[in-house]
Design an enzyme around this catalytic site. Sequence first.
Site, PDB file in Angstrom:
ATOM      1  N   LYS A  31      53.908  19.270  28.211  1.00 56.11           N
ATOM      2  CA  LYS A  31      55.046  19.393  29.136  1.00 56.11           C
ATOM      3  C   LYS A  31      54.704  20.374  30.239  1.00 56.11           C
ATOM      4  O   LYS A  31      54.330  21.525  29.970  1.00 56.11           O
ATOM      5  CB  LYS A  31      56.255  19.928  28.379  1.00 56.11           C
ATOM      6  CG  LYS A  31      57.331  18.922  28.141  1.00 56.11           C
ATOM      7  CD  LYS A  31      58.478  19.627  27.465  1.00 56.11           C
ATOM      8  CE  LYS A  31      59.689  18.777  27.382  1.00 56.11           C
ATOM      9  NZ  LYS A  31      60.764  19.502  26.688  1.00 56.11           N
TER      10      LYS A  31
HETATM   11  C1  E4P Z   1      63.750  17.999  27.040  1.00 56.09           C
HETATM   12  O1  E4P Z   1      62.624  17.700  26.754  1.00 56.09           O
HETATM   13  C2  E4P Z   1      64.344  19.319  26.816  1.00 56.09           C
HETATM   14  O2  E4P Z   1      63.850  19.886  25.632  1.00 56.09           O
HETATM   15  C3  E4P Z   1      65.829  19.305  26.645  1.00 56.09           C
HETATM   16  O3  E4P Z   1      66.406  18.056  26.725  1.00 56.09           O
HETATM   17  C4  E4P Z   1      66.501  20.444  27.327  1.00 56.09           C
HETATM   18  O4  E4P Z   1      67.841  20.220  27.489  1.00 56.09           O
HETATM   19  P1  E4P Z   1      68.997  21.294  27.285  1.00 56.09           P
HETATM   20  O5  E4P Z   1      68.351  22.631  27.059  1.00 56.09           O
HETATM   21  O6  E4P Z   1      69.791  21.227  28.553  1.00 56.09           O
HETATM   22  O7  E4P Z   1      69.749  20.812  26.093  1.00 56.09           O
END
Ligand code: E4P
Length: 216
Positions: free
Chosen positions: A83
Site C-alpha cells: 500500500k
Molecule cells: C483501506 O484499505 C483502509 O484500511 C480503510 O478502509 C480505512 O478506512 P477507515 O479508516 O476510514 O475506516
Amino acid sequence: MQFFLDTANLDQICEVRDLGLLDGVTTNPTLLAREGGDWREQASLICDAVDGPVSLEVIATTHEEMIKEAKDLVSFGENVVVKIPMIAEGLKALKELREREIKTNVTLVFSPTQALLAAKLGAAYVSPFVGRLDALSQNGMEGVDQMRTIFDNYGFNTKILVASVRHPMHVLESALIGADVITIPYSTITQLMKHPLTDSGLASFLADWETFQNQP
Ligand code: E4P
C-alpha cells in the site's frame, strides 16, 4: 465483486475465511497498531492465513524509503500487495515497484483524478475512501462511479477497491457500479448476513413444523 476484510485481527480473518467469503485482506498502520504486540509477527500470520492478496502499508513518505520498505514487506508472503499513499512521492515509487513486479495498492484516494494517475502508473489497485468523504457531506460513491467510467474508457487493468466502508449500502452501491473489490469491516459483513424477516420467517417455519409433528 471480490470481498476483502479490512482488519488486522486474525480471529475475524479466520471467521470470514471459514464462511468461504474471504478473497483478501487490507490492513493499515492504524489497524495493525490496534492489535498491539509485534506487528511483523502479526503481518506474517495474516499472510499465512489468507489465500489471496494482503495489503500491507508503507510508513515512509519518500519514494526511496517506500521502495526499501516495500522490498521488506513483500518478504512476508507471496500474496503481499504494498500500500502506497496517494502523494507525489508515492506516485514516483509506483513505476519502480511495477518494474520490480511488486503489486501496489494506492491508498487514501479521494478523487477520480487521483485514481486516474495511479492507474496510469500501473497500480494493481486504487482504494477510494468512501466513508471519509461521506462524513464531509461529499458523495463517496459518486467518485467510484466516475472511476469505473474512466477505467473502462481507457481499458485500465487497475482494480477499483472500495475502502472506508461504513454500512451495507456502500456494498450494494459498489456492486451496482461494478467495483472490482470492496474491503469491508467485520461489523459490516455481519450486517450483510442479517435480515429480520429471515429470522422471523425461520422461526415461524420451525414453529409450524413443530405443531405439525405434534398433531395426534
Ligand atoms: C483501506 O484499505 C483502509 O484500511 C480503510 O478502509 C480505512 O478506512 P477507515 O479508516 O476510514 O475506516
